[in-house]
Design a protein around this motif. Structure first.
Motif, PDB file in Angstrom:
ATOM      1  N   PRO A  26       0.809  -1.234   0.000  1.00 57.92           N
ATOM      2  CA  PRO A  26       0.000   0.000   0.000  1.00 57.92           C
ATOM      3  C   PRO A  26       0.841   1.283   0.000  1.00 57.92           C
ATOM      4  N   GLU A  27       2.111   1.180   0.340  1.00 49.54           N
ATOM      5  CA  GLU A  27       2.973   2.362   0.350  1.00 49.54           C
ATOM      6  C   GLU A  27       3.435   2.759  -1.061  1.00 49.54           C
ATOM      7  N   ARG A  28       3.260   1.868  -2.013  1.00 52.95           N
ATOM      8  CA  ARG A  28       3.652   2.126  -3.397  1.00 52.95           C
ATOM      9  C   ARG A  28       2.534   2.892  -4.115  1.00 52.95           C
ATOM     10  N   PRO A  29       2.844   3.534  -5.241  1.00 54.14           N
ATOM     11  CA  PRO A  29       1.767   4.222  -5.977  1.00 54.14           C
ATOM     12  C   PRO A  29       0.647   3.238  -6.338  1.00 54.14           C
ATOM     13  N   SER A  30      -0.572   3.700  -6.213  1.00 52.46           N
ATOM     14  CA  SER A  30      -1.730   2.846  -6.469  1.00 52.46           C
ATOM     15  C   SER A  30      -1.860   2.507  -7.949  1.00 52.46           C
ATOM     16  N   LEU A  31      -2.245   1.271  -8.213  1.00 51.84           N
ATOM     17  CA  LEU A  31      -2.535   0.847  -9.576  1.00 51.84           C
ATOM     18  C   LEU A  31      -3.972   1.151  -9.974  1.00 51.84           C
ATOM     19  N   PHE A  32      -4.817   1.434  -8.981  1.00 48.97           N
ATOM     20  CA  PHE A  32      -6.246   1.614  -9.244  1.00 48.97           C
ATOM     21  C   PHE A  32      -6.816   2.943  -8.742  1.00 48.97           C
ATOM     22  N   ASN A  33      -6.250   3.504  -7.708  1.00 45.60           N
ATOM     23  CA  ASN A  33      -6.809   4.710  -7.072  1.00 45.60           C
ATOM     24  C   ASN A  33      -8.258   4.501  -6.648  1.00 45.60           C
ATOM     25  N   GLY A  34      -8.561   3.346  -6.080  1.00 43.99           N
ATOM     26  CA  GLY A  34      -9.891   3.083  -5.540  1.00 43.99           C
ATOM     27  C   GLY A  34     -10.720   2.133  -6.382  1.00 43.99           C
ATOM     28  N   GLU A  35     -11.954   1.950  -5.925  1.00 43.08           N
ATOM     29  CA  GLU A  35     -12.865   1.008  -6.568  1.00 43.08           C
ATOM     30  C   GLU A  35     -13.218   1.406  -7.999  1.00 43.08           C
ATOM     31  N   PHE A 118      -3.590   9.916 -20.081  1.00 44.58           N
ATOM     32  CA  PHE A 118      -3.572   8.482 -19.807  1.00 44.58           C
ATOM     33  C   PHE A 118      -4.996   7.986 -19.604  1.00 44.58           C
ATOM     34  N   ILE A 119      -5.195   6.704 -19.739  1.00 42.53           N
ATOM     35  CA  ILE A 119      -6.505   6.118 -19.432  1.00 42.53           C
ATOM     36  C   ILE A 119      -6.864   6.439 -17.986  1.00 42.53           C
ATOM     37  N   GLY A 120      -5.863   6.423 -17.115  1.00 41.51           N
ATOM     38  CA  GLY A 120      -6.064   6.720 -15.694  1.00 41.51           C
ATOM     39  C   GLY A 120      -6.227   8.193 -15.384  1.00 41.51           C
ATOM     40  N   GLY A 121      -6.164   9.059 -16.364  1.00 41.72           N
ATOM     41  CA  GLY A 121      -6.277  10.505 -16.129  1.00 41.72           C
ATOM     42  C   GLY A 121      -4.941  11.179 -16.361  1.00 41.72           C
ATOM     43  N   GLU A 122      -4.492  11.937 -15.374  1.00 39.17           N
ATOM     44  CA  GLU A 122      -3.218  12.644 -15.483  1.00 39.17           C
ATOM     45  C   GLU A 122      -2.023  11.718 -15.323  1.00 39.17           C
ATOM     46  N   THR A 123      -2.241  10.588 -14.671  1.00 40.87           N
ATOM     47  CA  THR A 123      -1.173   9.600 -14.480  1.00 40.87           C
ATOM     48  C   THR A 123      -1.722   8.227 -14.856  1.00 40.87           C
ATOM     49  N   PRO A 124      -0.848   7.298 -15.201  1.00 47.72           N
ATOM     50  CA  PRO A 124      -1.333   5.968 -15.599  1.00 47.72           C
ATOM     51  C   PRO A 124      -1.846   5.162 -14.413  1.00 47.72           C
ATOM     52  N   PRO A 152      -3.008   9.893 -31.871  1.00 46.82           N
ATOM     53  CA  PRO A 152      -2.960  10.098 -30.420  1.00 46.82           C
ATOM     54  C   PRO A 152      -2.633   8.818 -29.647  1.00 46.82           C
ATOM     55  N   VAL A 153      -2.988   7.670 -30.195  1.00 49.96           N
ATOM     56  CA  VAL A 153      -2.651   6.407 -29.532  1.00 49.96           C
ATOM     57  C   VAL A 153      -1.134   6.218 -29.518  1.00 49.96           C
ATOM     58  N   ILE A 154      -0.466   6.598 -30.592  1.00 49.12           N
ATOM     59  CA  ILE A 154       0.994   6.499 -30.632  1.00 49.12           C
ATOM     60  C   ILE A 154       1.607   7.452 -29.609  1.00 49.12           C
ATOM     61  N   ALA A 155       1.086   8.668 -29.488  1.00 49.62           N
ATOM     62  CA  ALA A 155       1.602   9.617 -28.489  1.00 49.62           C
ATOM     63  C   ALA A 155       1.433   9.046 -27.079  1.00 49.62           C
ATOM     64  N   TRP A 156       0.257   8.467 -26.793  1.00 48.73           N
ATOM     65  CA  TRP A 156       0.026   7.825 -25.487  1.00 48.73           C
ATOM     66  C   TRP A 156       0.998   6.661 -25.294  1.00 48.73           C
ATOM     67  N   PHE A 157       1.166   5.838 -26.323  1.00 49.83           N
ATOM     68  CA  PHE A 157       2.060   4.692 -26.240  1.00 49.83           C
ATOM     69  C   PHE A 157       3.489   5.156 -25.952  1.00 49.83           C
ATOM     70  N   GLU A 158       3.924   6.211 -26.597  1.00 54.43           N
ATOM     71  CA  GLU A 158       5.256   6.765 -26.347  1.00 54.43           C
ATOM     72  C   GLU A 158       5.390   7.226 -24.898  1.00 54.43           C
ATOM     73  N   ARG A 159       4.334   7.852 -24.356  1.00 48.76           N
ATOM     74  CA  ARG A 159       4.374   8.251 -22.935  1.00 48.76           C
ATOM     75  C   ARG A 159       4.511   7.022 -22.043  1.00 48.76           C
ATOM     76  N   CYS A 160       3.816   5.950 -22.403  1.00 44.17           N
ATOM     77  CA  CYS A 160       3.916   4.716 -21.621  1.00 44.17           C
ATOM     78  C   CYS A 160       5.307   4.102 -21.733  1.00 44.17           C
ATOM     79  N   LEU A 161       5.901   4.146 -22.916  1.00 51.43           N
ATOM     80  CA  LEU A 161       7.262   3.631 -23.081  1.00 51.43           C
ATOM     81  C   LEU A 161       8.251   4.391 -22.196  1.00 51.43           C
ATOM     82  N   ASP A 162       7.964   5.665 -21.942  1.00 51.79           N
ATOM     83  CA  ASP A 162       8.853   6.498 -21.138  1.00 51.79           C
ATOM     84  C   ASP A 162       8.692   6.280 -19.632  1.00 51.79           C
TER      85      ASP A 162
END
Length: 174
Positions: A26-35, A118-124, A152-162
């Motif tokens: 739980p001390e790590r960044p959340s993968l879900f940010n809630g339900e 990101f799909i998650g908003g401002e952060t993945p 735009p999918v390529i731009a998102w993918f590039e952000r994920c690669l980074d």
């Protein structure tokens, strides 16, 4: 199927792994940010498994087969032909049409990316990693040439690669 070995505790399946990591660390960044993030991730998982993965399989089937060790090729061919209900030749004949149609299958993602990075908003969130994993699979096996460089999918993918010190970029592309 991925399996996590966390100090002797084996957890199979990507979603189960994400749920486990969320609870165990739980001390790590959340993968879900809630339900809501869990629910979003389930929907994205279904979209990825029902729409994106089958298309990638049809696009990259011959590329995947070509990079396998000789001992694995017969099993791969037999099991995929049985799963897809078609011979490799028939699948290969439809590969170009599948590539041409692939961009349309990403339209829900493209629409969402008009509003957030990101799909998650401002952060993945885990939902981002689900689709990223599918497209990374395609990038590594067959490439992403069927998507325009300004998509735009390529731009998102590039952000994920980074993310995570650009570890996604350390895997060689096709």
């Amino acid at each position: 199927m991925p399996v996590l070995d966390d100090d002797g505790r084996l957890i199979p399946d990507s979603f189960a792994i994400a749920l486990y990591l969320e609870e165990a660390y739980p001390e790590r960044p959340s993968l879900f940010n809630g339900e809501g993030g869990k629910a979003l991730s389930r929907m994205v998982e279904g979209y990825s498994q029902m729409i994106v993965h089958p298309a990638i399989m049809r696009i990259a089937l011959l590329d995947i087969h070509a990079i396998l060790d000789e001992g694995d090729k017969a099993y791969f061919r037999q099991s995929r032909e049985a799963r897809l209900g078609k011979s490799f030749d028939v699948i290969a004949a439809g590969s170009e049409a599948e590539k041409a149609a692939f961009g349309a299958k990403l339209e829900p993602l493209r629409h969402m990316l008009k509003f957030q990075p990101f799909i998650g908003g401002e952060t993945p969130l885990f939902a981002d990693y689900i689709v990223f994993g599918a497209l990374q699979w395609l990038r590594v096996c067959a490439g992403l040439a069927m998507l325009a460089a300004d998509d735009p999918v390529i731009a998102w993918f590039e952000r994920c690669l980074d993310l995570h010190e650009s570890r996604g970029r350390t895997v060689t592309a096709a």
